[in-house]
Design a protein around this motif. Structure first.
Motif, PDB file in Angstrom:
ATOM      1  N   LYS A  31       0.849  -1.191   0.000  1.00  0.00           N
ATOM      2  CA  LYS A  31       0.000   0.000   0.000  1.00  0.00           C
ATOM      3  C   LYS A  31       0.883   1.238   0.000  1.00  0.00           C
ATOM      4  O   LYS A  31       1.847   1.311   0.743  1.00  0.00           O
ATOM      5  N   GLY A  35      -1.441   4.675  -4.349  1.00  0.00           N
ATOM      6  CA  GLY A  35      -2.229   3.509  -4.744  1.00  0.00           C
ATOM      7  C   GLY A  35      -1.518   2.213  -4.424  1.00  0.00           C
ATOM      8  O   GLY A  35      -0.308   2.182  -4.179  1.00  0.00           O
ATOM      9  N   ASP A  36      -2.276   1.136  -4.412  1.00  0.00           N
ATOM     10  CA  ASP A  36      -1.714  -0.179  -4.126  1.00  0.00           C
ATOM     11  C   ASP A  36      -0.837  -0.653  -5.279  1.00  0.00           C
ATOM     12  O   ASP A  36      -1.152  -0.416  -6.449  1.00  0.00           O
ATOM     13  N   PHE A  51       0.989  -1.303 -10.649  1.00  0.00           N
ATOM     14  CA  PHE A  51      -0.068  -0.746  -9.822  1.00  0.00           C
ATOM     15  C   PHE A  51      -1.237  -1.708  -9.904  1.00  0.00           C
ATOM     16  O   PHE A  51      -1.531  -2.264 -10.971  1.00  0.00           O
ATOM     17  N   ASP A  52      -1.873  -1.953  -8.793  1.00  0.00           N
ATOM     18  CA  ASP A  52      -2.868  -3.026  -8.648  1.00  0.00           C
ATOM     19  C   ASP A  52      -4.217  -2.618  -9.220  1.00  0.00           C
ATOM     20  O   ASP A  52      -5.236  -2.603  -8.533  1.00  0.00           O
ATOM     21  N   ARG A  53      -4.212  -2.300 -10.501  1.00  0.00           N
ATOM     22  CA  ARG A  53      -5.425  -1.801 -11.152  1.00  0.00           C
ATOM     23  C   ARG A  53      -5.405  -2.210 -12.620  1.00  0.00           C
ATOM     24  O   ARG A  53      -4.582  -1.748 -13.398  1.00  0.00           O
ATOM     25  N   CYS A  54      -6.323  -3.069 -12.985  1.00  0.00           N
ATOM     26  CA  CYS A  54      -6.441  -3.491 -14.379  1.00  0.00           C
ATOM     27  C   CYS A  54      -6.875  -2.294 -15.230  1.00  0.00           C
ATOM     28  O   CYS A  54      -7.771  -1.538 -14.831  1.00  0.00           O
ATOM     29  N   LYS A  57     -11.194  -2.624 -16.320  1.00  0.00           N
ATOM     30  CA  LYS A  57     -12.293  -2.310 -15.396  1.00  0.00           C
ATOM     31  C   LYS A  57     -11.787  -2.079 -13.976  1.00  0.00           C
ATOM     32  O   LYS A  57     -12.538  -2.221 -13.023  1.00  0.00           O
ATOM     33  N   ALA A  58     -10.489  -1.765 -13.840  1.00  0.00           N
ATOM     34  CA  ALA A  58      -9.875  -1.442 -12.541  1.00  0.00           C
ATOM     35  C   ALA A  58      -9.884  -2.608 -11.561  1.00  0.00           C
ATOM     36  O   ALA A  58      -9.860  -2.406 -10.355  1.00  0.00           O
ATOM     37  N   PRO A  60      -8.544  -5.834  -9.351  1.00  0.00           N
ATOM     38  CA  PRO A  60      -7.321  -6.014  -8.575  1.00  0.00           C
ATOM     39  C   PRO A  60      -6.418  -7.085  -9.191  1.00  0.00           C
ATOM     40  O   PRO A  60      -6.650  -8.277  -9.015  1.00  0.00           O
ATOM     41  N   CYS A  73      -6.485 -10.810 -15.164  1.00  0.00           N
ATOM     42  CA  CYS A  73      -7.372 -10.054 -14.271  1.00  0.00           C
ATOM     43  C   CYS A  73      -8.523 -10.958 -13.824  1.00  0.00           C
ATOM     44  O   CYS A  73      -9.135 -11.640 -14.652  1.00  0.00           O
ATOM     45  N   ALA A  95      -1.193  -1.573 -17.825  1.00  0.00           N
ATOM     46  CA  ALA A  95      -1.101  -1.321 -16.386  1.00  0.00           C
ATOM     47  C   ALA A  95       0.225  -0.607 -16.128  1.00  0.00           C
ATOM     48  O   ALA A  95       1.220  -0.866 -16.802  1.00  0.00           O
TER      49      ALA A  95
END
Length: 119
Positions: A31, A35-36, A51-54, A57-58, A60, A73, A95
């Motif tokens: 963390k 952002g994560d 970064f932990d965001r696809c 569609k965002a 994890p 994803c 990403a």
């Protein structure tokens, strides 16, 4: 893994854990204020961070399935190349990568990506 991006600073790199903290073909989350970050370990012990965001569609990415040098994803099966962050196949998107390196089993993460995101 350390739960936040703190630890022993080494220049512009920060220790976030050790390789054995992450199961083979798995991920852990660091963390940060920006952002994560998902830190991945492949079956052949390569370490990558995104970064932990696809980008689709965002979702994890840290909860995705690691196969070879990719993560899928968990929300919509978008396959992301761990080395480049780019979507594979017919899909589009990328990403954001975070530079990591391993020294004596310790995982170090570059602080440069966070300076760029904060600017």
């Amino acid at each position: 893994m350390d739960s936040t991006a703190t630890g022993f600073e080494i220049g512009d790199w920060i220790k976030i854990g050790v390789v054995s903290d992450i199961p083979a073909r798995g991920a852990r989350v660091v963390k940060t204020a920006q952002g994560d970050v998902a830190v991945f370990r492949t079956a052949d012990d390569r370490i990558y961070a995104l970064f932990d965001r696809c980008p689709h569609k965002a979702g994890p990415l840290s909860q995705g399935i690691v196969q070879g040098q990719t993560v899928t994803c968990p929300l919509h099966n978008l396959v992301i190349n761990l080395a480049t962050g780019a979507a594979e196949g017919e899909d589009a998107g990328c990403a954001n990568r975070v530079a990591v390196r391993v020294e004596d089993g310790r995982i170090l993460m570059s602080l440069a990506a966070f300076a760029r995101r904060a600017a």
